[in-house]
Design a protein around this motif. Structure first.
Motif, PDB file in Angstrom:
ATOM      1  N   GLY A 209       1.215  -1.045  -0.113  1.00 37.18           N
ATOM      2  CA  GLY A 209      -0.003  -0.199  -0.058  1.00 37.18           C
ATOM      3  C   GLY A 209       1.139   1.744   0.261  1.00 37.18           C
ATOM      4  N   GLU A 210       1.865   0.688   0.155  1.00 38.54           N
ATOM      5  CA  GLU A 210       3.136   1.640  -0.011  1.00 38.54           C
ATOM      6  C   GLU A 210       4.203   2.274  -1.691  1.00 38.54           C
ATOM      7  OE1 GLU A 210       3.154   4.521   2.512  1.00 38.54           O
ATOM      8  OE2 GLU A 210       1.341   3.375   3.496  1.00 38.54           O
ATOM      9  N   ALA A 211       4.275   3.222  -1.522  1.00 34.42           N
ATOM     10  CA  ALA A 211       5.138   4.129  -2.754  1.00 34.42           C
ATOM     11  C   ALA A 211       6.269   3.315  -2.496  1.00 34.42           C
ATOM     12  CB  ALA A 211       5.021   5.312  -2.732  1.00 34.42           C
ATOM     13  N   ALA A 212       6.693   2.831  -3.652  1.00 29.01           N
ATOM     14  CA  ALA A 212       8.270   2.232  -3.951  1.00 29.01           C
ATOM     15  C   ALA A 212       9.471   3.668  -3.635  1.00 29.01           C
ATOM     16  CB  ALA A 212       8.809   1.192  -4.481  1.00 29.01           C
ATOM     17  N   GLN A 213      10.113   2.555  -2.904  1.00 28.20           N
ATOM     18  CA  GLN A 213      11.908   3.295  -1.882  1.00 28.20           C
ATOM     19  C   GLN A 213      12.733   2.575  -2.968  1.00 28.20           C
ATOM     20  OE1 GLN A 213      11.728   3.258   2.222  1.00 28.20           O
ATOM     21  NE2 GLN A 213      10.909   4.662   2.042  1.00 28.20           N
ATOM     22  N   THR A 214      13.319   3.915  -3.868  1.00 28.22           N
ATOM     23  CA  THR A 214      14.414   3.506  -4.768  1.00 28.22           C
ATOM     24  C   THR A 214      15.418   4.021  -4.640  1.00 28.22           C
ATOM     25  OG1 THR A 214      12.661   2.454  -6.615  1.00 28.22           O
ATOM     26  CG2 THR A 214      14.917   2.790  -7.647  1.00 28.22           C
ATOM     27  N   ASP A 215      16.793   3.255  -4.697  1.00 24.96           N
ATOM     28  CA  ASP A 215      18.451   4.215  -4.773  1.00 24.96           C
ATOM     29  C   ASP A 215      18.738   2.881  -6.342  1.00 24.96           C
ATOM     30  OD1 ASP A 215      18.215   4.480  -2.357  1.00 24.96           O
ATOM     31  OD2 ASP A 215      19.700   3.404  -1.450  1.00 24.96           O
ATOM     32  N   ARG A 216      20.055   3.670  -6.992  1.00 23.92           N
ATOM     33  CA  ARG A 216      20.195   3.506  -8.037  1.00 23.92           C
ATOM     34  C   ARG A 216      21.843   3.472  -7.947  1.00 23.92           C
ATOM     35  NH1 ARG A 216      19.028   3.673 -13.171  1.00 23.92           N
ATOM     36  NH2 ARG A 216      20.411   2.907 -14.955  1.00 23.92           N
ATOM     37  N   TYR A 217      22.374   1.525  -8.263  1.00 22.42           N
ATOM     38  CA  TYR A 217      23.795   1.511  -8.021  1.00 22.42           C
ATOM     39  C   TYR A 217      24.197   1.633  -9.209  1.00 22.42           C
ATOM     40  CZ  TYR A 217      27.871  -1.322  -6.902  1.00 22.42           C
ATOM     41  OH  TYR A 217      29.161  -1.942  -6.738  1.00 22.42           O
ATOM     42  N   ASP A 218      25.547   1.883  -9.414  1.00 12.12           N
ATOM     43  CA  ASP A 218      25.951   2.339 -11.180  1.00 12.12           C
ATOM     44  C   ASP A 218      27.527   2.647 -10.356  1.00 12.12           C
ATOM     45  OD1 ASP A 218      26.458   2.561 -13.634  1.00 12.12           O
ATOM     46  OD2 ASP A 218      25.942   4.593 -13.608  1.00 12.12           O
ATOM     47  N   GLU A 219      28.649   1.387 -10.297  1.00 10.31           N
ATOM     48  CA  GLU A 219      29.559   1.134 -10.119  1.00 10.31           C
ATOM     49  C   GLU A 219      30.724   0.477 -11.512  1.00 10.31           C
ATOM     50  OE1 GLU A 219      31.847   2.744  -7.782  1.00 10.31           O
ATOM     51  OE2 GLU A 219      29.276   3.169  -7.199  1.00 10.31           O
ATOM     52  N   THR A 220      31.582   1.399 -11.733  1.00 15.18           N
ATOM     53  CA  THR A 220      32.700  -0.204 -12.416  1.00 15.18           C
ATOM     54  C   THR A 220      33.743  -0.302 -11.769  1.00 15.18           C
ATOM     55  OG1 THR A 220      31.671   1.127 -14.750  1.00 15.18           O
ATOM     56  CG2 THR A 220      33.956   0.376 -14.534  1.00 15.18           C
ATOM     57  N   TYR A 221      34.484  -1.277 -11.680  1.00 10.23           N
ATOM     58  CA  TYR A 221      35.475  -2.086 -10.838  1.00 10.23           C
ATOM     59  C   TYR A 221      35.984  -2.656 -11.686  1.00 10.23           C
ATOM     60  CZ  TYR A 221      31.226  -5.284  -9.243  1.00 10.23           C
ATOM     61  OH  TYR A 221      30.435  -5.155  -9.390  1.00 10.23           O
ATOM     62  N   PRO A 222      37.443  -3.720 -11.441  1.00 12.62           N
ATOM     63  CA  PRO A 222      38.318  -4.208 -12.173  1.00 12.62           C
ATOM     64  C   PRO A 222      38.307  -5.696 -11.154  1.00 12.62           C
ATOM     65  CG  PRO A 222      39.707  -2.889 -11.085  1.00 12.62           C
ATOM     66  CD  PRO A 222      38.413  -2.395 -10.556  1.00 12.62           C
ATOM     67  N   LEU A 223      37.954  -6.708 -11.897  1.00  8.97           N
ATOM     68  CA  LEU A 223      38.331  -7.890 -11.174  1.00  8.97           C
ATOM     69  C   LEU A 223      39.628  -8.520 -11.411  1.00  8.97           C
ATOM     70  CD1 LEU A 223      34.873  -7.373 -11.193  1.00  8.97           C
ATOM     71  CD2 LEU A 223      35.041  -9.878 -10.273  1.00  8.97           C
TER      72      LEU A 223
END
Length: 232
Positions: free
Chosen positions: A139-153
């Motif tokens: 019954g409630e609005a969504a709470q959203t976080d964006r994740y955008d990361e670049t890393y070396p393996l």
């Protein structure tokens, strides 16, 4: 005569190039949890929210030992989980859901250390993880976080062809920085059925542990994949 010799060498070098193109479907199981760090709520038992995700791969192996193999990949990930919330938004004990939805793009550069009998290479995978982590209570609005990361393996890859044109490939990649970590493992069978067209089969595991503004994700995606293969 010198021109002819040079043309012959250039033609032989060009013929030593190899490439591959693959398109397919990865059917995985998801496990792990999403933790809401602001409200201290755990959404455990992540599971796959679909029938799998498509993938794309384009690779090239240049001639010579001191040029790296190059591999470009793209695929998606989706998972969701439910949990009992703390009532910060509505009534205590209400049901909430968490969802992770990401696109993965990776560029691998692998220097072949051994090329006789087995092609064993050591290199780096530059991976970008781009997507959303969402929490929603009934019954409630969504709470959203964006994740955008670049890393070396750090990357280790081995190709061996024990059955003529059929290639077995094993790969492992790893990176850890603070609380964040990514671990990848994959085993593939590349089979040119009617060269240059063929099939590939494999098993893959991708594990991620990272934190966004409000959520801590610790998840593993594991399962089999199958696709169409073009080796040239």
């Amino acid at each position: 005569m010198l021109v002819g010799l040079w043309s012959g060498l250039a033609g032989a070098e060009a013929a030593a190039w190899h490439g591959e193109l693959a398109l397919g479907q990865w059917s995985f199981d998801a496990s792990g949890q999403v933790r809401d760090t602001s409200d201290q709520v755990d959404f455990t038992d992540l599971s796959n929210e679909g029938n799998g995700q498509s993938y794309f791969r384009l690779g090239a192996s240049p001639p010579g030992r001191w040029w790296p193999d190059v591999l470009l990949e793209r695929q998606g990930l989706q998972a969701g989980a439910t949990g009992q919330t703390d009532g910060a938004l509505i009534l205590p004990g209400s049901t909430g859901t968490a969802r992770a939805d990401f696109d993965l793009t990776a560029l691998s550069l692998t220097l072949p250390l051994i090329t006789e009998g087995v092609r064993l290479g050591l290199g780096v995978m530059i991976e970008n993880v781009d997507g959303l982590v969402t929490r929603q209570e009934d019954g409630e609005a969504a709470q959203t976080d964006r994740y955008d990361e670049t890393y070396p393996l750090a990357l280790l890859r081995a190709d061996v062809a024990p059955f003529g044109p059929i290639t077995l490939r094993v790969e492992a990649a790893y990176v850890e920085s603070g609380a964040d970590r990514a671990i990848h493992a994959r085993g593939s069978l590349l089979w040119p059925v009617i060269a240059p067209l063929g099939l590939e089969f494999g098993l893959q595991s991708r594990r991620y542990r990272f934190t966004t503004s409000n959520y801590a994700v610790d998840a593993e995606f594991r399962g089999g994949y199958m696709g169409m293969l073009l080796k040239f």
